[in-house]
Motif scaffolding. Structure first.
Motif, mmCIF file in Angstrom:
data_model
loop_
_atom_site.group_PDB
_atom_site.id
_atom_site.type_symbol
_atom_site.label_atom_id
_atom_site.label_comp_id
_atom_site.label_asym_id
_atom_site.label_seq_id
_atom_site.Cartn_x
_atom_site.Cartn_y
_atom_site.Cartn_z
ATOM 1 N N GLN A 91 29.766 21.540 45.964
ATOM 2 C CA GLN A 91 28.778 20.465 45.994
ATOM 3 C C GLN A 91 27.828 20.542 44.796
ATOM 4 O OE1 GLN A 91 29.572 22.550 48.460
ATOM 5 N NE2 GLN A 91 29.487 21.565 50.469
ATOM 6 N N ARG A 92 27.620 21.754 44.268
ATOM 7 C CA ARG A 92 26.673 21.932 43.159
ATOM 8 C C ARG A 92 27.348 22.352 41.864
ATOM 9 N NH1 ARG A 92 22.366 24.436 47.038
ATOM 10 N NH2 ARG A 92 21.258 22.531 47.547
ATOM 11 N N SER A 93 28.642 22.371 41.843
ATOM 12 C CA SER A 93 29.365 22.843 40.666
ATOM 13 C C SER A 93 29.173 21.913 39.469
ATOM 14 C CB SER A 93 30.859 22.961 40.962
ATOM 15 O OG SER A 93 31.547 23.388 39.802
ATOM 16 N N ALA A 94 29.047 22.518 38.302
ATOM 17 C CA ALA A 94 28.976 21.773 37.045
ATOM 18 C C ALA A 94 30.361 21.656 36.417
ATOM 19 C CB ALA A 94 28.024 22.466 36.076
ATOM 20 N N PHE A 95 31.396 22.157 37.120
ATOM 21 C CA PHE A 95 32.777 22.097 36.632
ATOM 22 C C PHE A 95 32.886 22.636 35.192
ATOM 23 C CE2 PHE A 95 32.877 19.241 40.201
ATOM 24 C CZ PHE A 95 34.123 19.474 40.764
ATOM 25 N N PHE A 96 32.192 23.754 34.966
ATOM 26 C CA PHE A 96 32.240 24.456 33.686
ATOM 27 C C PHE A 96 31.751 23.589 32.522
ATOM 28 C CE2 PHE A 96 35.313 26.410 36.507
ATOM 29 C CZ PHE A 96 35.073 27.768 36.346
ATOM 30 N N GLY A 97 31.116 22.460 32.818
ATOM 31 C CA GLY A 97 30.585 21.593 31.781
ATOM 32 C C GLY A 97 31.640 20.998 30.870
ATOM 33 N N ARG A 98 32.814 20.731 31.430
ATOM 34 C CA ARG A 98 33.918 20.238 30.598
ATOM 35 C C ARG A 98 34.817 19.304 31.389
ATOM 36 N NH1 ARG A 98 38.688 22.605 30.480
ATOM 37 N NH2 ARG A 98 38.692 22.968 28.262
ATOM 38 N N GLN A 99 35.848 18.787 30.732
ATOM 39 C CA GLN A 99 36.840 17.948 31.399
ATOM 40 C C GLN A 99 38.185 18.673 31.432
ATOM 41 O OE1 GLN A 99 36.485 14.122 29.262
ATOM 42 N NE2 GLN A 99 35.778 13.326 31.241
ATOM 43 N N PHE A 100 39.021 18.260 32.382
ATOM 44 C CA PHE A 100 40.285 18.942 32.651
ATOM 45 C C PHE A 100 41.465 17.979 32.624
ATOM 46 C CE2 PHE A 100 36.914 21.343 34.633
ATOM 47 C CZ PHE A 100 37.203 22.648 34.256
ATOM 48 N N ASP A 101 42.650 18.568 32.447
ATOM 49 C CA ASP A 101 43.904 17.818 32.527
ATOM 50 C C ASP A 101 44.344 17.628 33.973
ATOM 51 O OD1 ASP A 101 44.549 17.632 29.621
ATOM 52 O OD2 ASP A 101 44.477 19.811 29.808
ATOM 53 N N GLY A 102 43.770 18.398 34.877
ATOM 54 C CA GLY A 102 44.097 18.289 36.284
ATOM 55 C C GLY A 102 43.093 19.051 37.137
ATOM 56 N N ALA A 103 43.023 18.664 38.404
ATOM 57 C CA ALA A 103 42.166 19.339 39.380
ATOM 58 C C ALA A 103 42.925 19.409 40.698
ATOM 59 C CB ALA A 103 40.852 18.585 39.572
ATOM 60 N N VAL A 104 42.767 20.529 41.400
ATOM 61 C CA VAL A 104 43.364 20.689 42.728
ATOM 62 C C VAL A 104 42.283 21.139 43.702
ATOM 63 C CG1 VAL A 104 45.711 21.200 41.942
ATOM 64 C CG2 VAL A 104 44.105 23.055 42.246
ATOM 65 N N ALA A 105 42.397 20.666 44.940
ATOM 66 C CA ALA A 105 41.507 21.082 46.024
ATOM 67 C C ALA A 105 42.375 21.180 47.274
ATOM 68 C CB ALA A 105 40.360 20.094 46.211
ATOM 69 N N VAL A 106 43.052 22.314 47.410
ATOM 70 C CA VAL A 106 43.968 22.524 48.531
ATOM 71 C C VAL A 106 43.232 23.285 49.639
ATOM 72 C CG1 VAL A 106 46.115 23.631 49.252
ATOM 73 C CG2 VAL A 106 45.983 22.485 47.028
ATOM 74 N N GLY A 107 43.229 22.702 50.840
ATOM 75 C CA GLY A 107 42.598 23.355 51.984
ATOM 76 C C GLY A 107 41.086 23.322 51.954
ATOM 77 N N LEU A 108 40.502 22.400 51.226
ATOM 78 C CA LEU A 108 39.047 22.348 51.090
ATOM 79 C C LEU A 108 38.434 21.037 51.564
ATOM 80 C CD1 LEU A 108 36.297 23.375 49.905
ATOM 81 C CD2 LEU A 108 36.960 22.162 47.821
ATOM 82 N N MET A 109 38.960 19.924 51.121
ATOM 83 C CA MET A 109 38.313 18.625 51.299
ATOM 84 C C MET A 109 37.862 18.396 52.743
ATOM 85 S SD MET A 109 37.494 15.867 49.485
ATOM 86 C CE MET A 109 38.636 15.706 48.135
#
Length: 193
Positions: A91-109
């Motif tokens: 909820q508070r992540s800055a996602f390393f301050g960058r953009q990615f080629d992909g994202a996964v959220a398995v078993g979290l949402m």
């Protein structure tokens, strides 16, 4: 206060690791075929790294992991020393301050409140490069239940609501697939701009 910030995961970290299976690794492996080879992927709610981040690393991707449990992040770092890791809530992540080629959220949402799910989808949309993919697992139909490991209420908002949230975050749903355990995976792509 670790317990509050980790949303219950710190208290069950070792039980979670012991109960985690390789179910879903095949879906993640197939999903990687749609990505730019060697790209940067963020595993949101990465846990100890297995099986998702391990699969991503085996497929040649640069892995970034986010998890709220210090114990799980420590295990992740030991298992994947070349990967990047952040111990923070999604909820508070800055996602390393960058953009990615992909994202996964398995078993979290499904462990997040509706508001936190909406926020996470929005933040993932901002953290993806145009044409990047987002894979997350959640039941296809709208439903609620109690998570066995954390005791937290769990919820799926249902396919129609996820389609709307993805669209609002600049993504669209490509497909929904099943793993060997009968779990649904939503595969979305960031719209080209």
């Amino acid at each position: 206060m670790i317990e509050a910030s980790s949303s219950g995961w710190e208290a069950v970290a070792m039980e979670f690791v012991a109960a985690r299976s390789d179910i879903g690794a095949d879906v993640v492996r197939r999903w990687t075929k749609s990505l730019r080879p060697g790209g940067d992927i963020v595993d949101i709610g990465c846990g100890a790294g297995a099986p998702v981040s391990v699969t991503l690393a085996e497929e040649g991707f640069v892995v970034f992991g986010i998890d709220a449990s210090p114990t799980l992040v420590s295990m992740f770092r030991r298992r994947l020393p070349a990967a990047h890791a952040a111990c923070e809530t999604v909820q508070r992540s800055a996602f390393f301050g960058r953009q990615f080629d992909g994202a996964v959220a398995v078993g979290l949402m499904f462990l997040l409140s509706e508001n936190d799910q909406r926020t996470l989808i929005h933040n993932v949309g901002r953290a993806l490069k145009p044409g990047a993919r987002f894979l997350f697992s959640v039941p296809r139909g709208e439903c609620e239940w109690q998570d066995r490991q954390t005791g937290q209420p769990s919820r799926s908002l249902g396919e129609a609501r996820y389609r709307d949230l993805l669209a609002g975050a600049g993504m669209h749903l490509m497909e929904i697939c099943l793993d060997d355990g009968g779990n649904h995976y939503f595969d979305a792509v960031s719209d080209m701009t």
